[in-house]
Every structure is written in structure tokens, then in C-alpha cells.
Design a protein around this motif. Structure first.
Motif, PDB file in Angstrom:
ATOM      1  N   GLY A   1      -4.533 -22.029  12.675  1.00 59.68           N
ATOM      2  CA  GLY A   1      -4.056 -23.245  13.317  1.00 59.68           C
ATOM      3  C   GLY A   1      -2.719 -23.745  12.818  1.00 59.68           C
ATOM      4  O   GLY A   1      -2.472 -24.959  12.829  1.00 59.68           O
ATOM      5  N   LEU A   2      -1.847 -22.846  12.383  1.00 58.94           N
ATOM      6  CA  LEU A   2      -0.557 -23.261  11.855  1.00 58.94           C
ATOM      7  C   LEU A   2       0.505 -23.294  12.944  1.00 58.94           C
ATOM      8  O   LEU A   2       0.446 -22.539  13.908  1.00 58.94           O
ATOM      9  N   ARG A   3       1.511 -24.141  12.751  1.00 60.68           N
ATOM     10  CA  ARG A   3       2.595 -24.280  13.722  1.00 60.68           C
ATOM     11  C   ARG A   3       3.851 -23.542  13.298  1.00 60.68           C
ATOM     12  O   ARG A   3       4.656 -23.144  14.135  1.00 60.68           O
ATOM     13  N   ARG A   4       4.038 -23.376  12.003  1.00 56.71           N
ATOM     14  CA  ARG A   4       5.237 -22.692  11.495  1.00 56.71           C
ATOM     15  C   ARG A   4       4.895 -22.014  10.178  1.00 56.71           C
ATOM     16  O   ARG A   4       3.948 -22.409   9.488  1.00 56.71           O
ATOM     17  N   GLY A   5       5.649 -20.991   9.839  1.00 57.61           N
ATOM     18  CA  GLY A   5       5.417 -20.318   8.570  1.00 57.61           C
ATOM     19  C   GLY A   5       5.726 -18.837   8.662  1.00 57.61           C
ATOM     20  O   GLY A   5       6.610 -18.411   9.414  1.00 57.61           O
ATOM     21  N   PHE A   6       4.924 -18.052   7.931  1.00 57.76           N
ATOM     22  CA  PHE A   6       5.175 -16.620   7.835  1.00 57.76           C
ATOM     23  C   PHE A   6       3.888 -15.832   7.985  1.00 57.76           C
ATOM     24  O   PHE A   6       2.803 -16.297   7.624  1.00 57.76           O
ATOM     25  N   ILE A   7       4.041 -14.647   8.535  1.00 57.36           N
ATOM     26  CA  ILE A   7       2.938 -13.703   8.698  1.00 57.36           C
ATOM     27  C   ILE A   7       3.275 -12.478   7.867  1.00 57.36           C
ATOM     28  O   ILE A   7       4.405 -11.971   7.935  1.00 57.36           O
ATOM     29  N   LYS A   8       2.325 -12.004   7.078  1.00 59.10           N
ATOM     30  CA  LYS A   8       2.541 -10.763   6.340  1.00 59.10           C
ATOM     31  C   LYS A   8       1.470  -9.763   6.728  1.00 59.10           C
ATOM     32  O   LYS A   8       0.272 -10.020   6.578  1.00 59.10           O
ATOM     33  N   ILE A   9       1.914  -8.636   7.252  1.00 63.66           N
ATOM     34  CA  ILE A   9       1.032  -7.516   7.572  1.00 63.66           C
ATOM     35  C   ILE A   9       1.106  -6.540   6.404  1.00 63.66           C
ATOM     36  O   ILE A   9       2.200  -6.147   5.992  1.00 63.66           O
ATOM     37  N   ILE A  10      -0.037  -6.158   5.863  1.00 68.06           N
ATOM     38  CA  ILE A  10      -0.066  -5.170   4.794  1.00 68.06           C
ATOM     39  C   ILE A  10      -1.016  -4.049   5.217  1.00 68.06           C
ATOM     40  O   ILE A  10      -2.190  -4.293   5.513  1.00 68.06           O
ATOM     41  N   ALA A  11      -0.501  -2.836   5.261  1.00 69.36           N
ATOM     42  CA  ALA A  11      -1.319  -1.648   5.536  1.00 69.36           C
ATOM     43  C   ALA A  11      -1.353  -0.827   4.254  1.00 69.36           C
ATOM     44  O   ALA A  11      -0.306  -0.584   3.638  1.00 69.36           O
ATOM     45  N   TYR A  12      -2.519  -0.392   3.855  1.00 62.94           N
ATOM     46  CA  TYR A  12      -2.668   0.156   2.501  1.00 62.94           C
ATOM     47  C   TYR A  12      -3.853   1.115   2.429  1.00 62.94           C
ATOM     48  O   TYR A  12      -4.751   1.108   3.272  1.00 62.94           O
ATOM     49  N   TYR A  13      -3.817   1.956   1.375  1.00 63.94           N
ATOM     50  CA  TYR A  13      -4.955   2.813   1.056  1.00 63.94           C
ATOM     51  C   TYR A  13      -5.866   2.047   0.101  1.00 63.94           C
ATOM     52  O   TYR A  13      -5.536   1.853  -1.071  1.00 63.94           O
ATOM     53  N   GLY A  14      -6.995   1.616   0.610  1.00 68.86           N
ATOM     54  CA  GLY A  14      -7.922   0.866  -0.228  1.00 68.86           C
ATOM     55  C   GLY A  14      -8.849   1.745  -1.041  1.00 68.86           C
ATOM     56  O   GLY A  14      -9.553   1.267  -1.929  1.00 68.86           O
ATOM     57  N   GLN A  15      -8.824   3.058  -0.772  1.00 74.51           N
ATOM     58  CA  GLN A  15      -9.735   3.972  -1.447  1.00 74.51           C
ATOM     59  C   GLN A  15      -9.275   4.228  -2.893  1.00 74.51           C
ATOM     60  O   GLN A  15      -8.087   4.245  -3.198  1.00 74.51           O
ATOM     61  N   ILE A  16     -10.225   4.452  -3.763  1.00 73.72           N
ATOM     62  CA  ILE A  16      -9.924   4.788  -5.155  1.00 73.72           C
ATOM     63  C   ILE A  16      -9.308   6.180  -5.211  1.00 73.72           C
ATOM     64  O   ILE A  16      -9.779   7.115  -4.567  1.00 73.72           O
ATOM     65  N   ALA A  17      -8.207   6.297  -5.953  1.00 70.12           N
ATOM     66  CA  ALA A  17      -7.520   7.585  -6.076  1.00 70.12           C
ATOM     67  C   ALA A  17      -6.847   7.655  -7.436  1.00 70.12           C
ATOM     68  O   ALA A  17      -6.228   6.691  -7.877  1.00 70.12           O
TER      69      ALA A  17
ATOM     70  N   GLY B   1      -4.862  10.614  -8.369  1.00 71.98           N
ATOM     71  CA  GLY B   1      -3.648  11.426  -8.270  1.00 71.98           C
ATOM     72  C   GLY B   1      -2.589  10.780  -7.413  1.00 71.98           C
ATOM     73  O   GLY B   1      -2.812   9.737  -6.774  1.00 71.98           O
ATOM     74  N   PRO B   2      -1.408  11.394  -7.346  1.00 77.03           N
ATOM     75  CA  PRO B   2      -0.315  10.822  -6.560  1.00 77.03           C
ATOM     76  C   PRO B   2      -0.485  10.972  -5.059  1.00 77.03           C
ATOM     77  O   PRO B   2       0.047  10.165  -4.295  1.00 77.03           O
ATOM     78  N   GLU B   3      -1.204  11.991  -4.609  1.00 73.43           N
ATOM     79  CA  GLU B   3      -1.369  12.173  -3.171  1.00 73.43           C
ATOM     80  C   GLU B   3      -2.361  11.158  -2.620  1.00 73.43           C
ATOM     81  O   GLU B   3      -3.416  10.915  -3.206  1.00 73.43           O
ATOM     82  N   PRO B   4      -2.034  10.557  -1.465  1.00 71.31           N
ATOM     83  CA  PRO B   4      -2.917   9.527  -0.903  1.00 71.31           C
ATOM     84  C   PRO B   4      -4.137  10.140  -0.235  1.00 71.31           C
ATOM     85  O   PRO B   4      -4.156  11.334   0.082  1.00 71.31           O
ATOM     86  N   PRO B   5      -5.166   9.335  -0.003  1.00 70.42           N
ATOM     87  CA  PRO B   5      -6.332   9.818   0.749  1.00 70.42           C
ATOM     88  C   PRO B   5      -5.908  10.247   2.154  1.00 70.42           C
ATOM     89  O   PRO B   5      -4.988   9.679   2.744  1.00 70.42           O
ATOM     90  N   GLN B   6      -6.547  11.239   2.677  1.00 76.39           N
ATOM     91  CA  GLN B   6      -6.241  11.719   4.021  1.00 76.39           C
ATOM     92  C   GLN B   6      -7.070  10.941   5.041  1.00 76.39           C
ATOM     93  O   GLN B   6      -7.891  11.487   5.784  1.00 76.39           O
ATOM     94  N   GLU B   7      -6.851   9.639   5.058  1.00 71.96           N
ATOM     95  CA  GLU B   7      -7.607   8.741   5.929  1.00 71.96           C
ATOM     96  C   GLU B   7      -6.664   7.686   6.497  1.00 71.96           C
ATOM     97  O   GLU B   7      -5.581   7.451   5.945  1.00 71.96           O
ATOM     98  N   PRO B   8      -7.078   7.030   7.590  1.00 71.80           N
ATOM     99  CA  PRO B   8      -6.246   5.937   8.100  1.00 71.80           C
ATOM    100  C   PRO B   8      -6.107   4.813   7.061  1.00 71.80           C
ATOM    101  O   PRO B   8      -6.968   4.623   6.200  1.00 71.80           O
ATOM    102  N   LEU B   9      -5.028   4.079   7.172  1.00 68.98           N
ATOM    103  CA  LEU B   9      -4.793   2.955   6.283  1.00 68.98           C
ATOM    104  C   LEU B   9      -5.765   1.823   6.563  1.00 68.98           C
ATOM    105  O   LEU B   9      -6.278   1.671   7.675  1.00 68.98           O
ATOM    106  N   HIS B  10      -6.030   1.010   5.549  1.00 70.20           N
ATOM    107  CA  HIS B  10      -6.663  -0.278   5.761  1.00 70.20           C
ATOM    108  C   HIS B  10      -5.581  -1.251   6.231  1.00 70.20           C
ATOM    109  O   HIS B  10      -4.386  -1.003   6.053  1.00 70.20           O
ATOM    110  N   LEU B  11      -5.989  -2.374   6.810  1.00 70.86           N
ATOM    111  CA  LEU B  11      -5.007  -3.294   7.379  1.00 70.86           C
ATOM    112  C   LEU B  11      -5.420  -4.740   7.145  1.00 70.86           C
ATOM    113  O   LEU B  11      -6.595  -5.102   7.309  1.00 70.86           O
ATOM    114  N   SER B  12      -4.459  -5.568   6.750  1.00 68.21           N
ATOM    115  CA  SER B  12      -4.709  -6.998   6.592  1.00 68.21           C
ATOM    116  C   SER B  12      -3.551  -7.790   7.181  1.00 68.21           C
ATOM    117  O   SER B  12      -2.411  -7.313   7.231  1.00 68.21           O
TER     118      SER B  12
END
Length: 303
Positions: free
Chosen positions: A89-105, A107-118
Motif C-alpha cells: 500500500g505504498l505511494r512512493r519508494g523503491f522496489i528491489k528484485i533479488i534473484a538468488y541461489y538459495g540452495q546450500i553449496a 563449491g564455486p559452481e552454482p546449483p543447476q536449478e532455477p533461481l529463487h526470487l524475492s
């Protein structure tokens, strides 16, 4: 207050304190989160998001550069953003989209799965205390170089890339300045910690070319607006010498569409803002407030 905000996380609207990820997730440990920050504005027709489509396009580009798979289509994500905005219900401000690997890992290589999203929506005036945005700032030249495209894709809006800007901002603070401008690895001006930089010289608007810098949406907007107002524009390689010869300087970014610079290293600039900076700031502010006939397509309202 932030604790009162609702957050979209993986197809659910949840309370603020439930928007969490494990400390051993890949994106926390390796910096592999990608994001976008958008502004929305209080207009006569209701809250309107500034250049939503361009932000979504850049998020998709970032994901592609890093071989990431987003969990939603861009149209689905647009609906999610409107859902999160309405929920708070806000009239002004900012939106932040964060897409991320939520899985525990480990090593340096990311999980071979779609990103989580917030998706987060906030009003800084209500949620972050009384911290008004500055009306002018001082700049120094940073000892840190901007990341180079031969090391990582600098046009990817990824969390790990922003350690570069953090270091330049810390250096500026230690030296008594508000912000810093980094050079690229060839010695040309690049950008600030999280901002694009513009110079005014002889009535012409100058800015570094899109070589080793982020394709900023606010930067693009200022260039398009300047051309519409009949202001000559030049995107080119710029050396630090321009600090001594320019008439005006300003930075641009999502929170601060146009913020004038009153000091660069030991040089002081007057008046601040200069006439061209003031003109662009006023025109862009009118567009964001829905009070201009220029670029009405830049504002998008929830249906």
C-alpha cells in the motif's frame, strides 16, 4: 517500519522477517545473487513505476550473461511486482528484485536449478528513518579501477560486482568525500560506486561511453531527455583532466536521478546545481511525478 512490510518470496507473500535464506546458500557465500532496484512515484493516477520494462529487460540480460535461469517469465514477474506493491500500500519508494541461489553449496559452481526470487518494496521515509537524500555531493578520484569486461561481465547487475563500488565508496569516506569516481583499466573515467557520471562543458552534456560500465537505466533516461530538450550529448572516452575544465558535474542513479557535485578533489564548483543540471533534474522530476508530456511511457501503473 520495515517489520510491517510484506515480501514476495518464491510465489508467496510473507512477513518481512520470514524473507530469509540459509547462510550456506551459494548466493550468500559466493555473491551470485542478481538484482534490480526500481523507483516508484506518487502521481495523480496512483503509484507509478519508472521504466519497469527496461529494468525487467536488464534483469533478463544479467541472467543470460551469468547462465542463470529465472523462475518466472517477464510478464509473470511484472505481475508479481504489482502484487508486492499493492500488498504494501505504498505511494512512493523503491522496489528491489533479488534473484538468488538459495540452495546450500560449498563449491564455486552454482546449483543447476532455477533461481529463487524475492521482491521487496519500501518507502525510505517511513522505513529507514530520517535520512534525506543529499542535494549536492563531493567527489574524489578513486585508487580502485572499475572492473574490466575481461574479468567479469560488468554489465551484469550481480551482487559480487558491487564489492568494487563498495571499496571506492569506503576510500572516499576515509578521505573526507561523499563519493568517488573510478577509472577503467585504460585510465579513462568510468563511473561512481553505484552511479553514472555526467559533465557539462560549453553547453554540451558529456558522459563515459558504454564500454566498461553498467548500462544504467537512469543514465539512458538522462541522455534521451537531454536530446529531447535540445541539449547536445556526447558519449565518449573521458580522461580525469575534465575534472579541471568542466562547468558542471552530476551523478545519476535510481535513488538520486540527478545529484549535483559541488567539489571534485580540491576544485570547487559554483553555482550548484548549474543551469543545465537544474534543467535536467526538474524535467526528470516532472516526468516521474506524472506532470510532463515528455515520455509518458516511462511510467507504468498497476492495473
Amino acid at each position: 517500519m520495515l517489520e510491517d512490510r510484506l515480501v514476495y518470496v518464491n510465489r508467496e507473500i510473507v512477513p518481512w522477517d520470514q524473507a530469509q535464506v540459509h547462510l550456506m546458500s551459494h548466493s550468500f557465500g559466493r555473491g551470485s545473487a542478481i538484482f534490480e532496484v526500481l523507483s516508484f512515484h506518487d502521481t495523480a493516477g496512483g503509484p507509478a513505476i519508472f521504466r519497469l520494462g527496461d529494468h525487467l529487460d536488464r534483469l533478463a540480460t544479467t541472467a543470460g550473461l551469468l547462465s542463470m535461469q529465472l523462475p518466472l517469465s517477464m510478464e509473470e514477474l511484472r505481475g508479481v511486482i504489482f502484487q508486492a506493491l499493492k500488498a504494501n500500500g505504498l505511494r512512493r519508494g523503491f522496489i528491489k528484485i533479488i534473484a538468488y541461489y538459495g540452495q546450500i553449496a560449498f563449491g564455486p559452481e552454482p546449483p543447476q536449478e532455477p533461481l529463487h526470487l524475492s521482491v521487496f518494496t519500501i518507502d525510505p521515509a517511513q522505513d529507514l528513518g530520517d535520512h534525506p537524500l543529499p542535494d549536492k555531493i563531493s567527489l574524489c578520484l578513486s585508487k580502485w579501477c572499475k572492473l574490466d569486461n575481461r574479468t567479469v561481465p560488468v554489465k551484469a547487475k550481480a551482487a559480487a560486482n558491487y564489492l568494487n563500488g563498495m571499496m571506492s565508496r569506503l576510500e572516499a569516506r576515509e578521505r573526507g568525500f561523499d563519493n568517488a569516481i573510478m577509472l577503467d583499466t585504460s585510465g579513462n573515467l568510468a563511473e561512481g560506486a553505484t552511479e553514472s557520471v555526467f559533465f557539462v562543458q560549453g553547453g554540451k552534456l558529456l558522459t563515459p561511453a558504454l564500454d566498461n560500465i553498467l548500462d544504467s537505466i537512469t543514465r539512458k533516461s538522462i541522455l534521451e531527455l537531454a536530446r529531447a530538450l535540445g541539449i547536445p550529448v556526447l558519449e565518449t572516452e573521458l580522461t580525469p583532466d575534465i575534472f579541471q575544465t568542466c562547468d558542471e558535474v552530476f551523478l545519476s542513479g535510481t535513488p538520486l536521478k540527478v545529484v549535483p557535485v559541488h567539489a571534485m578533489e580540491q576544485r570547487r564548483l559554483e553555482p550548484v546545481p548549474g543551469p543545465l543540471s537544474r534543467k535536467l533534474a526538474q524535467a526528470l522530476g516532472d516526468i516521474c511525478d506524472g506532470e510532463s508530456d515528455l515520455f509518458p511511457q516511462w511510467l507504468e501503473r498497476p492495473e
